[in-house]
Each structure stands twice: as C-alpha cells, then as structure tokens.
Design an enzyme around this catalytic site. Structure first.
Site, mmCIF file in Angstrom:
data_model
loop_
_atom_site.group_PDB
_atom_site.id
_atom_site.type_symbol
_atom_site.label_atom_id
_atom_site.label_comp_id
_atom_site.label_asym_id
_atom_site.label_seq_id
_atom_site.Cartn_x
_atom_site.Cartn_y
_atom_site.Cartn_z
ATOM 1 N N HIS A 58 0.859 -1.187 0.000
ATOM 2 C CA HIS A 58 0.000 0.000 0.000
ATOM 3 C C HIS A 58 0.895 1.236 0.000
ATOM 4 C CE1 HIS A 58 -3.414 -2.585 1.742
ATOM 5 N NE2 HIS A 58 -3.553 -2.457 0.436
ATOM 6 N N GLU A 93 1.588 3.889 2.969
ATOM 7 C CA GLU A 93 2.031 3.383 4.269
ATOM 8 C C GLU A 93 3.555 3.464 4.368
ATOM 9 O OE1 GLU A 93 -0.080 -0.399 4.438
ATOM 10 O OE2 GLU A 93 -1.990 0.633 4.135
ATOM 11 N N ARG A 99 -3.030 4.819 -2.389
ATOM 12 C CA ARG A 99 -2.905 3.477 -1.806
ATOM 13 C C ARG A 99 -2.642 2.384 -2.856
ATOM 14 N NH1 ARG A 99 -5.515 0.046 2.356
ATOM 15 N NH2 ARG A 99 -6.549 -1.740 1.423
ATOM 16 N N HIS A 129 2.380 -3.419 6.923
ATOM 17 C CA HIS A 129 1.335 -2.421 6.639
ATOM 18 C C HIS A 129 1.262 -1.395 7.763
ATOM 19 C CE1 HIS A 129 -1.092 -4.389 3.339
ATOM 20 N NE2 HIS A 129 -0.300 -5.396 3.699
ATOM 21 N N GLU A 179 0.498 -4.538 11.157
ATOM 22 C CA GLU A 179 -0.044 -3.174 10.982
ATOM 23 C C GLU A 179 0.637 -2.309 12.036
ATOM 24 O OE1 GLU A 179 -2.329 -1.953 8.829
ATOM 25 O OE2 GLU A 179 -3.380 -3.725 8.058
HETATM 26 O O1 0X9 Z 1 -6.929 -3.992 4.372
HETATM 27 C C1 0X9 Z 1 -5.761 -4.351 4.220
HETATM 28 O O2 0X9 Z 1 -5.283 -4.715 3.144
HETATM 29 C C2 0X9 Z 1 -4.832 -4.350 5.433
HETATM 30 N N1 0X9 Z 1 -5.075 -3.176 6.229
HETATM 31 S S1 0X9 Z 1 -4.633 -1.707 5.674
HETATM 32 O O3 0X9 Z 1 -5.213 -0.718 6.557
HETATM 33 N N2 0X9 Z 1 -3.072 -1.542 5.776
HETATM 34 O O4 0X9 Z 1 -5.056 -1.568 4.321
HETATM 35 C C3 0X9 Z 1 -5.083 -5.615 6.227
HETATM 36 C C4 0X9 Z 1 -4.758 -6.869 5.482
HETATM 37 C C5 0X9 Z 1 -4.934 -8.092 6.269
HETATM 38 N N3 0X9 Z 1 -4.114 -9.116 5.778
HETATM 39 C C6 0X9 Z 1 -4.503 -10.378 5.487
HETATM 40 N N4 0X9 Z 1 -5.733 -10.762 5.449
HETATM 41 N N5 0X9 Z 1 -3.587 -11.202 5.216
HETATM 42 ZN ZN ZN Z 2 -1.952 -1.644 4.090
#
Ligand code: 0X9
Ligand code: ZN
Length: 422
Positions: free
Chosen positions: A178, A181, A234, A305, A382
């Site tokens: 992303h 980040e 993003r 992230h 995160e």
């Molecule tokens: O939503 C996302 O892609 C991630 N959070 S963010 O706020 N950085 O965008 C979380 C991703 C969770 N990861 C997995 N399911 N592996």
């Molecule tokens: Zn992310």
C-alpha cells in the site's frame, strides 16, 4: 524575440515537469474522523459516501469489534458530512483537523536531514534504491539482489536476500504494498540495516540463522506517486479499461477467495478494488510467479502495513473458520505482542485472524501464500499508530516503531522455531 522567450519558458516548464502533468494533490483543511458505527444501515450510509472519491477517503475500514471506521473528509463536504452524521446518529471523534498540515510537518524534518541515509525522515524510491545499491556493494559476501518483476509503469520491483550460510530456513518480507504506508519501507530498510550491522547477540543470531528475502518497496509505482503526486495514494497505477479511476488494491488482487464475502470491491473507484481478475495487476502477478519459483526457500511470510497496531494472521476471508494450526498462530502472535508491550513505549498490539480482529479481506498476499503455497506461518503487521497520525506517522516515530518491530520479530521467530515451523 518574444516568441523565442515563450519557447524557452515552455521548454523550461516542461523539463521541470510542470506542464507535463497535474500538480501535487493538496489536502488543505481535509479532516479525519474516527466514527463509531452501530448498525448496518449507518455503515452503508458511510460506505456510499466513500464512493465519492476526492471528497471522501476511507483511511481505515470498519472494524466490527471496536465499531470504528476512520474517514477523511474534504472541506467542501464538511457541513453535509456533519449533518449526515447527526441525522443518522453516528458519533464521531476528530482525529486530524488539517491533513495538509500533517503532510507539511512530515516534510519539515526532511530539510534538516544530514544527507546520509537514516531513519529520521522518509525517503523517495530513488533514494531507497540508491541505498540498497550501497548496501549490496558494501556486503557482497552475504547479500544478493533479487528481482520480483516489473510494475505497470515499468519499474523494477527489487529485493535483497541476506544469507550468512547455506541451509538456513527462509523468511520472506513484503513491504509497502500500500503506497501511502510509508512507515513500512522505512521499517524494512531499518531492519535490513540491523541484520547487517547490529552487534547485539540476539540480532546477530536472528540475522545469521535465517535467510532473509526482503522487498522494501513492493508497490513501486504507487509509492512514487504517493511522493510525487498524492500523499494519500494506496493502490497500483494501472488505468482501468472502462473507468477513469486508476489502480487496484494490490492486497485484494491475489487468487485466494478473490472478491468473495464482501472482502473487496468490484468498483474501480474503491480503495479496496480487487482488480478485474486475480493477478490483473502486474505487480501481484509478478509476486505470485516469483514466490512460486522460490517456494522451497522460505517458511514464514510477513507483510508490512500501517496503521492500527495489529498482528494479523489468516484467514482474511472468513471468521467462521480458522486454520488448523490457529492455536500456534495465536501463541506466536502473543509472543510478538507481549514483547512489544514490554518496551518502555508500552505500545499495545492486538493479534488474531484478519477476519476476526479486523474485517473480512479477500485476495490478500498473506492469505494467498498461506492457502496456495501451503505456508503455515504468515502474518500482516499493521504498525503504529491507532489513528492520531494514521498514515502520516511523524518521522520521530520511525525509530521507536522499528525498535518495536525488532523485539516483536525476535519473539515471533523464536516462538515459531520453538513450535517447530523453522
Ligand atoms: O486492508 C488491508 O489490506 C490491510 N489493512 S490496511 O489498513 N493496511 O489496508 C489488512 C490486510 C490483512 N491481511 C490479510 N488478510 N492477510
Ligand atoms: Zn496496508
């Protein structure tokens, strides 16, 4: 003569990149609110709003446990937004009053920087790559460059392998999928530097007992765009065939429960657009091919992230089911979180499956590696914070965040080894 002057000006402007493309996106008086949402209806009201790109931008999706969602609102929309909150009885907390001010503050330290690469400011792609070249040249015996593939805009997605001896188990780290980040690539470069230069026994042991495959900036096009054009970008940068909105969420583009269970969006304007097909984004496709090729060289996969302070594990696609080794996954998660909480900063990380502790997310890289490459240990970290600064984490917090990463990682790897995965 005047014509000549005009021509010269045009040439100067074009080479300075001024006429070539749009100016940098500004976020003057954009606000970020943390909303508390009580029911499905309220959530759908907010999610509908978020489709109005430029006016709204979701910073953090709805979390079922805390019932919270972070959203950025443009100044022109503010009164309409506030009325809407009142009318629908949605409570809110103002987190950032002026996003542009935060962005400007983030840049201030950059000018005060000493000139050598460090971790008191955020760097652009070119600088990170130059640093990577320097590292590769300084440590030729233990480092090696690897190439994941090419991005949509033709950039090379580069990684570094650190290996002190043959036969080590491998750990793969993917960072900055992303674009906005920024703390993730700052943490990845810091971590690489520690593996190569730290004199601490524990860190030496971590560095020398495993083979590290690290991609500090995975979404190269998006990252470049976030520096040059839009701090809040993003997604990837591939245009859509029929829609003016650009890019897809690379972390929704992998072929594992792709676009199921509302864990991604089919709207090209959404921040969680899954792409038209799995692997539609050249970056995701390249990573799939690269990881498949080296699948026997790593046992643990970690994706960096921000923000929210979570250690997330599979599954992302459902909270009705958990992996068969979920107890171990939680034990390792607890070791990571406890280690970080033990530092004087007292930062609290939550751990658990993505769908359970955060929200349903499908087609993510970690879930693809877990499900399709059958790797038993995969996490998403995160990083800081909980929304005070969100994506614009002040540079003074880079090193504290990295210290947390190191103690967390030491504990995570130790526990993973103890449980027989390494
Ligand atoms: O939503 C996302 O892609 C991630 N959070 S963010 O706020 N950085 O965008 C979380 C991703 C969770 N990861 C997995 N399911 N592996
Ligand atoms: Zn992310």
């Amino acid at each position: 003569m005047r014509l000549l002057w005009l021509l010269a000006t045009l040439v100067a402007l074009t080479s300075a990149g001024i006429l070539k493309d749009a100016p940098k996106e500004r976020y003057d008086n954009f606000r970020v609110y943390k909303l508390t949402i009580q029911n499905q209806f309220q959530l759908s009201v907010i999610e509908k709003l978020a489709e109005l790109t430029k006016k709204y931008n979701i910073w953090k999706e709805f979390d079922e446990h805390t019932k919270q969602l972070d959203i950025m609102v443009s100044p022109e929309e503010l009164s309409r937004f506030q009325n809407l909150l009142m009318f629908n009885n949605i409570s809110s907390e103002l987190m950032i009053e002026n996003v542009q001010e935060r962005i400007d503050e983030e840049q201030v330290t950059a000018t005060a920087d000493s000139g050598t690469f460090g971790w008191t400011k955020y760097y652009e792609l070119e600088e990170i790559e130059a640093w990577l070249d320097e590292v590769l040249a300084t440590y030729p015996a233990v480092t090696e460059e690897f190439i994941v593939g090419k991005s949509y805009e033709g950039r090379t997605i580069r990684g570094i392998k650190i290996s002190y001896k043959t036969g080590n188990p491998g750990i793969f780290i993917e960072s900055n999928i992303h674009a906005r980040e920024w703390i993730t690539s700052a943490s990845a470069t810091w971590f690489i530097n520690q593996l190569l230069t730290s004199k601490e026994a524990e860190v030496r042991n971590l560095a020398e007992s495993y083979d590290w495959h690290i991609v500090p900036v995975f979404n190269v096009d998006g990252f470049e765009h976030s520096h040059k054009k839009d701090r809040m970008w993003r997604k990837t940068r591939q245009p859509h065939a029929t829609n003016a909105c650009i890019g897809a969420d690379a972390n929704r583009n992998f072929d594992s429960h792709w676009l199921e269970n509302n864990g991604a969006s089919n709207n090209p304007c959404s921040e969680t657009f899954a792409g038209d097909t799995p692997g539609s984004e050249p970056e995701a496709k390249a990573l799939v091919e690269y990881l498949t090729k080296i699948k026997d060289q790593f046992s643990v996969y970690i994706s960096f992230h921000s923000y929210g302070q979570y250690l997330l594990s599979p599954y992302g696609h459902t909270k009705e089911e958990f992996p068969e080794n979920y107890d171990d996954i939680l034990t390792i998660g607890k070791a990571f979180a406890d280690a970080i909480e033990g530092l004087p900063y007292g930062t609290v990380y939550q751990y658990g499956s993505t769908a359970d502790v955060l929200y349903v997310a499908t087609g993510t890289s970690v879930d693809w590696v877990f499900n399709e490459l059958d790797k038993k240990i995969g996490y998403t970290i995160e990083y800081r914070d909980k929304g005070r600064y969100g994506f614009i984490l002040p540079p003074v917090q880079i090193i504290p965040n990295c210290e947390e990463l190191m103690v967390g990682m030491l504990a995570l790897i130790e526990k993973t080894k103890e449980l027989g995965y390494l």
